[in-house]
Design an enzyme around this catalytic site. Sequence first.
Site, mmCIF file in Angstrom:
data_model
loop_
_atom_site.group_PDB
_atom_site.id
_atom_site.type_symbol
_atom_site.label_atom_id
_atom_site.label_comp_id
_atom_site.label_asym_id
_atom_site.label_seq_id
_atom_site.Cartn_x
_atom_site.Cartn_y
_atom_site.Cartn_z
ATOM 1 N N GLY A 164 42.992 35.314 44.896
ATOM 2 C CA GLY A 164 42.118 34.665 43.925
ATOM 3 C C GLY A 164 42.707 34.201 42.745
ATOM 4 C CB ALA A 189 44.584 39.601 32.260
ATOM 5 N N GLY A 191 48.485 43.103 41.776
ATOM 6 C CA GLY A 191 48.463 43.196 43.320
ATOM 7 C C GLY A 191 49.083 44.060 44.052
ATOM 8 C CD GLU A 192 54.080 43.945 43.654
ATOM 9 O OE1 GLU A 192 55.122 43.645 44.250
ATOM 10 O OE2 GLU A 192 54.121 43.769 42.085
#
Lengths: 755, 153
Positions: A484, A703, A707-708
């Site tokens: 995204g 932010a 992802g991990e």
Amino acid sequence: MNQVGRDIPRLEVRAKVTGRADYTHHLRLPGMLYGKVFRSTVPHGRIRSVDTEAAKALPGVYRVITGEDIKKLIPEPYYGPAFHDQPILALDKVRHVGEPVAVVLASDPHIAEQGVQLISAEYEELPAVYDEVAAMSPDILVHDVLKPAGTFADLKHLKGRGGTNVALDYHLRRGDVEKAMAGADHVIEHTFKTQQCLHLAFEPFVSVAEPGDNRLTIYTANQSPSFVRIEIARLFGWPENRVRVKVPYLGGGFGGKLYIKLEALVAALAMIVRRPVKIALTMEEQFYMITKHATTFRIKSGVGKDGRLVARTCEVYWNGGAYADIGPRVAQKSGFTAAGPYDIDNVSVDSYEIYTNRTPAGALRGFGVPQLVWAYESHTDLIARQLGIDPVEFRRKNLLRDGRPHASGTVLHDAAIPEVFDAVVARMGWDKPFERGSGTLRRGRGIAIGLKAVISPTTSVAIVNISADGSTTAYTGTVDMGQGSDTAYALIVGEVLGISAEEVRVVHSDTDVTPYDMGTLGSRSLYHMGNAMRLAAEDARAKLRALAVEAGLPEGTNYPPSEVFKKRYGMQAGNVIGSASFVPSYKPPDAQTGQSDNVTPFWMVGGAGVEVEVDTETGRVRILRLVNAVDCGKPINAGVVQAQISGAAIMQLGFTLSEAMHLDGGQVTNASLADYKIPGIGDIPPMESEFVAAEQHSGPFGAKGVGESGTFGVSPAIANAIHDAVGVRLMELPITAEAVLRALRAQSGRPLEDE
Amino acid sequence: MTARVINFTLNGEAVSTTIEPHRNLVELLQRFDLLGARESCGQGLCGCCTVLVDGVAVSGCLYFGIWVDGKNVSTVEHLDADGTLSNVQQAFIDCGAFQCGFCTPGFVLMTHQLLKEHPDPSDDDIRHYLAGNLCRCGAYPEIIEAVKRAAER
């Protein structure tokens, strides 16, 4: 309306549900040849001869190319991000089964495949080494000499080093470990292992090269187009601008499609035959491209009477396979977090990247951190058990908190370790009574928490273009593989410019158009490119205001952009281009001690809790519940964050319970989806995912990447829960039913026979 | 190998082509620029190449092209032929039921077959029908939600 923090579908959703999304997999060009690869069948050997005559004689075969043909075009045909050690096609030696030796080119891929079957090669076989600890001794050498790429200043000293398989040795020293260990009330040591496994993206590796007039275009499923351009230009001795690298959407990446994979090969082939060349791997061939490091981790802790960790030593051996790829970076940049999210004054880390005769290992969702968390969180649980302290209480006593120095010497900021831990504990209802099962079905629960530092220093550059009608286009080198990123940048640009994200067009990954980006890896993009995008949008906004002033519009009034352009240029004309680069500050760690007061711009935190049911008759482990909590700062797009957390956890579930590459004589014996089991819809336990309230003050609108983080705690939480359920400890991944049954039988004094 | 002429219905239209017997259905569809069915594992296990033949989902990688002679073939591209997404496609969007999107057409088609046969599917039905579709991004929780939402419409 605020854009950041909205929960919106990704911009490309319609293209994806209709099957019309653009992947390199689909690309066909006029006059294109398909290449099929002839691969080494031996793990280590000198090439005596490669017989391509029969393949050349097959009707429909256009050319057969070997390493010697490549060498005529590129005298030094070796590539790699950290070391220039990997030949485009094997020269003189092969170092792992599956190494590319020759390529057959044909207009029909079936004929190229048939041609490959007609090639034969003779090797003088050499002894091979597969185990990372065994390869620490120089009895069998995979490479004669180390060849660092020169890209990284801190690897230069390795140049020319020989007589070793250790590609990189990294060391961290903090406090006085020996003294603290000697004074500790308990000293506890364990060795944990992880297995070699792989990304297995469903769009297998694919690259196309198209020669043009004095230039070359590469269309490729790759996560780092800027690196591809730089590396291909280096190999050809060209300026960067002669190479164009285009990446559409990716059918999965997970760290596999990083740096150079097939790109140098298709580029060389296309330049030799002067026609477009496509190489698309099969699922089986992916097992011979890039993998996740197998590891051995010896960890030792000194603990005081009060349950405080006073010292920890970590020795991590990373099985890098035959070529370095980004392994040395994994050994170092993740290695320094090997002591875990704990406040320990005396720490030593020794982390070794080791060549072996296996498929190379690189980055896979977590960049080595999941292997580390597996060991240190299993170890942490064992310490708590040995000391008779509740594992939650033991961790709380020792967790690292903001304002305290990490083992690297960098003081922790914006790392919500206690918050993430508390969220997991609360969701697990740790204080509540727990049904433990009976008979042959026993239940247990476990928790774990991990910490990762984003790789640093890295650079992202972004462009935001406002056209004369006021419409906005953002240009980014980030590769959108479903995480995204396009949508996140649209939200950020929209936030700055006061327009909705849906109005922003995002152009990604075409090096003729999009500016430099280090790569889509290690959860770095949202932070680095997100910051660059925010700054570029602010730059565009400032330039638009300046244009309004030039046009004679009164300052402080809010004219629509289209009117500003019309007033300034007399018609719908012109544009405003904002640009910005972002590279965080960084201090390289001391070469001897690994100490730095600024080793990373941000930390990622991920915790997991699980409840399991173990069948003591079969060893089968059923996950009854999987809880994940992370610190992602303030989310830009909340729904996407949730899916990243659960997606990462599901992937790690596979690496924990079923996935493993099995080797026999260097050959992968389960190189197919039939024999290498990844999670399916029937394997998904009830899941809960949470991002805790947090803020990354240096991140775009608070932010950071996510992802991990969902991978970190899963494996040790499961092992800890199994121990809780049935009292056996698994020291090695994957935790198959057989492994559990063996442990149960060994515990009961009736061990199963070895295979 | 000798090519053969085959006639079949493709997404509602009668078509004819010549194809060698060793080419699979995915290759056949590529000739018609239909790229939503994708060969990935090559073993009929991942479901990325799912195509409906006479209304039944098949793995396009294991299904020879010549076998569709005289049959009715429907691909993911047919679902929004009138410009409107199907309920299933819209539910996948609403629930964020995919990431990279490579496996999505297969999941969408298989969900269509599931809902045709079980308009109100149980969790077991969903798991059973979608067992032959794999998603490496791990979007399964969202996929299950999307299937349920599509069933409600």
